[in-house]
Design an enzyme around this catalytic site. Structure first.
Site, PDB file in Angstrom:
ATOM      1  N   GLY A  11      45.558  46.093  38.633  1.00 52.56           N
ATOM      2  CA  GLY A  11      45.736  46.034  37.179  1.00 52.56           C
ATOM      3  C   GLY A  11      47.090  46.618  36.793  1.00 52.56           C
ATOM      4  O   GLY A  11      47.467  47.685  37.269  1.00 52.56           O
ATOM      5  N   ARG A  72      45.836  39.839  41.647  1.00 53.11           N
ATOM      6  CA  ARG A  72      44.680  40.188  42.464  1.00 53.11           C
ATOM      7  C   ARG A  72      44.741  39.267  43.691  1.00 53.11           C
ATOM      8  O   ARG A  72      44.960  38.073  43.537  1.00 53.11           O
ATOM      9  CB  ARG A  72      43.389  39.954  41.680  1.00 53.11           C
ATOM     10  CG  ARG A  72      43.331  40.651  40.324  1.00 53.11           C
ATOM     11  CD  ARG A  72      43.105  42.132  40.406  1.00 53.11           C
ATOM     12  NE  ARG A  72      42.962  42.735  39.054  1.00 53.11           N
ATOM     13  CZ  ARG A  72      42.756  44.027  38.855  1.00 53.11           C
ATOM     14  NH1 ARG A  72      42.679  44.857  39.867  1.00 53.11           N
ATOM     15  NH2 ARG A  72      42.640  44.499  37.620  1.00 53.11           N
ATOM     16  N   ASP A 103      43.285  52.055  43.584  1.00 52.09           N
ATOM     17  CA  ASP A 103      42.473  52.279  44.786  1.00 52.09           C
ATOM     18  C   ASP A 103      42.531  51.098  45.750  1.00 52.09           C
ATOM     19  O   ASP A 103      42.771  51.255  46.949  1.00 52.09           O
ATOM     20  CB  ASP A 103      41.025  52.528  44.324  1.00 52.09           C
ATOM     21  CG  ASP A 103      40.106  52.808  45.486  1.00 52.09           C
ATOM     22  OD1 ASP A 103      39.056  52.162  45.601  1.00 52.09           O
ATOM     23  OD2 ASP A 103      40.482  53.644  46.338  1.00 52.09           O
ATOM     24  N   THR A 126      47.691  52.982  37.626  1.00 58.33           N
ATOM     25  CA  THR A 126      46.528  52.295  37.045  1.00 58.33           C
ATOM     26  C   THR A 126      46.109  53.067  35.808  1.00 58.33           C
ATOM     27  O   THR A 126      46.217  54.288  35.778  1.00 58.33           O
ATOM     28  CB  THR A 126      45.338  52.239  38.022  1.00 58.33           C
ATOM     29  OG1 THR A 126      44.176  51.750  37.336  1.00 58.33           O
ATOM     30  CG2 THR A 126      44.995  53.601  38.622  1.00 58.33           C
ATOM     31  N   ASP A 128      43.148  53.450  34.919  1.00 62.76           N
ATOM     32  CA  ASP A 128      41.797  53.982  35.131  1.00 62.76           C
ATOM     33  C   ASP A 128      41.754  55.466  35.437  1.00 62.76           C
ATOM     34  O   ASP A 128      40.726  56.102  35.217  1.00 62.76           O
ATOM     35  CB  ASP A 128      41.117  53.238  36.293  1.00 62.76           C
ATOM     36  CG  ASP A 128      40.933  51.776  35.998  1.00 62.76           C
ATOM     37  OD1 ASP A 128      40.583  51.024  36.927  1.00 62.76           O
ATOM     38  OD2 ASP A 128      41.160  51.372  34.846  1.00 62.76           O
ATOM     39  N   ASP A 130      41.363  56.721  38.311  1.00 60.26           N
ATOM     40  CA  ASP A 130      40.140  56.786  39.145  1.00 60.26           C
ATOM     41  C   ASP A 130      40.422  57.167  40.589  1.00 60.26           C
ATOM     42  O   ASP A 130      39.607  56.911  41.480  1.00 60.26           O
ATOM     43  CB  ASP A 130      39.426  55.428  39.122  1.00 60.26           C
ATOM     44  CG  ASP A 130      40.304  54.298  39.643  1.00 60.26           C
ATOM     45  OD1 ASP A 130      39.764  53.214  39.906  1.00 60.26           O
ATOM     46  OD2 ASP A 130      41.531  54.513  39.794  1.00 60.26           O
ATOM     47  N   ARG A 172      37.017  50.571  34.597  1.00 61.10           N
ATOM     48  CA  ARG A 172      36.241  50.050  35.748  1.00 61.10           C
ATOM     49  C   ARG A 172      35.041  50.942  35.989  1.00 61.10           C
ATOM     50  O   ARG A 172      34.119  50.950  35.202  1.00 61.10           O
ATOM     51  CB  ARG A 172      37.128  49.907  36.984  1.00 61.10           C
ATOM     52  CG  ARG A 172      36.722  48.717  37.830  1.00 61.10           C
ATOM     53  CD  ARG A 172      37.748  48.147  38.766  1.00 61.10           C
ATOM     54  NE  ARG A 172      38.754  49.031  39.302  1.00 61.10           N
ATOM     55  CZ  ARG A 172      39.645  48.599  40.217  1.00 61.10           C
ATOM     56  NH1 ARG A 172      39.618  47.365  40.642  1.00 61.10           N
ATOM     57  NH2 ARG A 172      40.566  49.407  40.681  1.00 61.10           N
TER      58      ARG A 172
HETATM   59  P1  ADP Z   1      43.742  48.325  42.035  1.00 64.91           P
HETATM   60  O1  ADP Z   1      44.833  48.521  43.048  1.00 64.91           O
HETATM   61  O2  ADP Z   1      44.188  48.551  40.628  1.00 64.91           O
HETATM   62  O3  ADP Z   1      42.465  49.039  42.417  1.00 64.91           O
HETATM   63  P2  ADP Z   1      42.530  45.897  43.080  1.00 64.91           P
HETATM   64  O4  ADP Z   1      41.208  46.500  43.373  1.00 64.91           O
HETATM   65  O5  ADP Z   1      42.608  44.493  42.595  1.00 64.91           O
HETATM   66  O6  ADP Z   1      43.377  46.759  42.026  1.00 64.91           O
HETATM   67  O7  ADP Z   1      43.401  45.970  44.428  1.00 64.91           O
HETATM   68  C1  ADP Z   1      44.715  45.406  44.390  1.00 64.91           C
HETATM   69  C2  ADP Z   1      44.902  44.519  45.600  1.00 64.91           C
HETATM   70  O8  ADP Z   1      44.771  45.296  46.794  1.00 64.91           O
HETATM   71  C3  ADP Z   1      43.832  43.458  45.721  1.00 64.91           C
HETATM   72  O9  ADP Z   1      44.114  42.359  44.883  1.00 64.91           O
HETATM   73  C4  ADP Z   1      43.952  43.111  47.216  1.00 64.91           C
HETATM   74  O10 ADP Z   1      45.102  42.316  47.428  1.00 64.91           O
HETATM   75  C5  ADP Z   1      44.217  44.486  47.833  1.00 64.91           C
HETATM   76  N1  ADP Z   1      42.987  45.105  48.307  1.00 64.91           N
HETATM   77  C6  ADP Z   1      41.983  45.576  47.549  1.00 64.91           C
HETATM   78  N2  ADP Z   1      41.007  46.085  48.330  1.00 64.91           N
HETATM   79  C7  ADP Z   1      41.412  45.900  49.630  1.00 64.91           C
HETATM   80  C8  ADP Z   1      40.856  46.196  50.928  1.00 64.91           C
HETATM   81  N3  ADP Z   1      39.662  46.790  51.044  1.00 64.91           N
HETATM   82  N4  ADP Z   1      41.556  45.855  52.031  1.00 64.91           N
HETATM   83  C9  ADP Z   1      42.761  45.258  51.915  1.00 64.91           C
HETATM   84  N5  ADP Z   1      43.348  44.951  50.742  1.00 64.91           N
HETATM   85  C10 ADP Z   1      42.681  45.271  49.617  1.00 64.91           C
HETATM   86  O1  F6P Z   2      41.982  48.543  37.047  1.00 63.34           O
HETATM   87  C1  F6P Z   2      42.502  48.475  35.759  1.00 63.34           C
HETATM   88  C2  F6P Z   2      41.633  47.611  34.884  1.00 63.34           C
HETATM   89  O2  F6P Z   2      42.208  47.523  33.617  1.00 63.34           O
HETATM   90  C3  F6P Z   2      40.204  48.107  34.747  1.00 63.34           C
HETATM   91  O3  F6P Z   2      40.096  49.181  33.824  1.00 63.34           O
HETATM   92  C4  F6P Z   2      39.523  46.852  34.292  1.00 63.34           C
HETATM   93  O4  F6P Z   2      38.125  46.878  34.515  1.00 63.34           O
HETATM   94  C5  F6P Z   2      40.201  45.810  35.184  1.00 63.34           C
HETATM   95  O5  F6P Z   2      41.525  46.294  35.429  1.00 63.34           O
HETATM   96  C6  F6P Z   2      40.304  44.433  34.566  1.00 63.34           C
HETATM   97  O6  F6P Z   2      40.811  43.601  35.603  1.00 63.34           O
HETATM   98  P1  F6P Z   2      41.567  42.235  35.261  1.00 63.34           P
HETATM   99  O7  F6P Z   2      42.858  42.579  34.591  1.00 63.34           O
HETATM  100  O8  F6P Z   2      41.802  41.592  36.614  1.00 63.34           O
HETATM  101  O9  F6P Z   2      40.648  41.443  34.371  1.00 63.34           O
END
Ligand code: ADP
Ligand code: F6P
Length: 320
Positions: A11, A72, A103, A126, A128, A130, A172
């Protein structure tokens, strides 16, 4: 290390551009080549990589979002997809990577380190907030202040109509945006995934407060803590009060980063390049008790973020 790259992932968050700017300017100041990867890990896999110069980040510090864009990319969990990313890095002679995200981004970074020995430094970006290992993430403070703006506006109209307002915010699975905005905004109720709540008790308190002359109430709901429409309908039925729902949504993701997030972005970006310059171990950067710290990626996802129950109690007491 003479050649590095930076990407934003997950995000987007206010302050990401300020962070990229700090990475670019610090790299150039250390006579390092700096490359930008577009659209997070998806762009890395597809080789969307361009050389950056000092002018690439001009007029950027105050802009929300990320000019490198983000994406994503769930397929990045596949080691063969990760391998393509590594091939992109080597095709450009890139020796180290700065990833700005949350994360999930750090899980991807850890895979690059563990599976391919890539040198990676993670910056927590982020809204969040978190991540358990750092007190704050880049974007959180600005997002909370944006929610505060919404609370101020909603208070005006709810008070004018003797209504209950239920405002849903992002986060989230983490209730920090709701908690901090709730305390700072003087919300009567803060509903977060970390703490169970009783809608019958809340409805009864709202009804009693009305009879005492408190004719409007503000409820902040973290998105992971329940269904906004079901909660509003239940409270309306139980209290007899009009309950209006606002889903704040993506407004809290944008906006110009405030001072705290710009300072965090500068400190984190500067530190990340220093670590890569000095060939330090891959790690995630954070801030703890106002001191910049580094932790191994293996420590990042180990612990769930500790919810600030003391602040939650303060929110409750001050709303009586
Ligand atoms: P954030 O980094 O804000 O938590 P995401 O959960 O979408 O957002 O994670 C960002 C990107 O990191 C994902 O779109 C994916 O490309 C990669 N990613 C997420 N989880 C994993 C994982 N368990 N192993 C490898 N890559 C991951
Ligand atoms: O991780 C940041 C965040 O804004 C969360 O708070 C929210 O649930 C999520 O991204 C929304 O994801 P997307 O922008 O892919 O709809």
């Amino acid at each position: 290390m003479d050649r590095i790259a930076v990407l934003t992932s997950g995000g987007d968050a206010p302050g990401m551009n300020a962070c990229i700017r700090a990475v670019v300017r610090t790299a150039l100041n250390n006579k390092m080549d700096i490359y930008g990867v577009e659209r997070g890990y998806a762009g890395l896999v597809n080789g969307e990589i361009t050389r950056l110069g000092t002018r690439s980040v001009s007029d950027m510090i105050h802009k929300g979002g990320t000019f490198l864009k983000t994406a994503r990319c769930p397929e990045f969990k596949d080691i063969e997809v990760q391998r393509k990313a590594v091939e992109s890095l080597s095709a450009y002679g890139i020796e180290g990577l700065v990833v700005i995200g949350g994360d999930g981004t750090f899980r991807g970074a850890k895979d690059l380190v563990d599976n391919f020995g890539i040198k990676v430094v993670g910056i927590p970006g982020t809204i969040d907030n978190d991540l358990s290992y750092t007190d704050y993430t880049v974007g959180f403070d600005t997002a909370v202040n944006t929610v505060l703006w919404a609370i101020n506006n909603l208070r005006d109209t709810m008070h004018s109509h003797d209504r209950v307002c239920l405002l849903e915010v992002m986060g989230r699975h983490c209730g920090d945006i709701a908690l901090y905005a709730g305390v700072a905004g003087g919300a009567e109720y803060v509903l977060v995934p970390e703490i169970p709540y009783d809608l019958d008790e809340i409805s009864s308190k709202i009804k009693k407060s009305y009879l005492r002359g408190k004719t409007s109430n503000m409820i902040i709901l973290a998105e992971g803590a329940g269904n906004r429409d079901e909660i509003a309908s239940y409270i309306h039925q139980k209290s007899g009060m009009g309950v209006k729902v606002t889903n704040f949504g993506y407004i809290q993701r944008g906006g110009s980063p405030n001072m705290q997030d710009r300072i965090l972005a500068a400190k984190f970006g500067y530190k990340a390049v220093e670590l890569l310059r000095d060939d330090a171990e891959s790690c995630a950067i954070g801030i703890i008790d106002n001191k910049i710290k580094t932790v191994p990626f293996s420590d990042v996802s180990k612990r769930k973020r500790e919810f600030d129950k003391d602040l939650y109690e303060i929110a409750h007491v001050l709303s009586l």
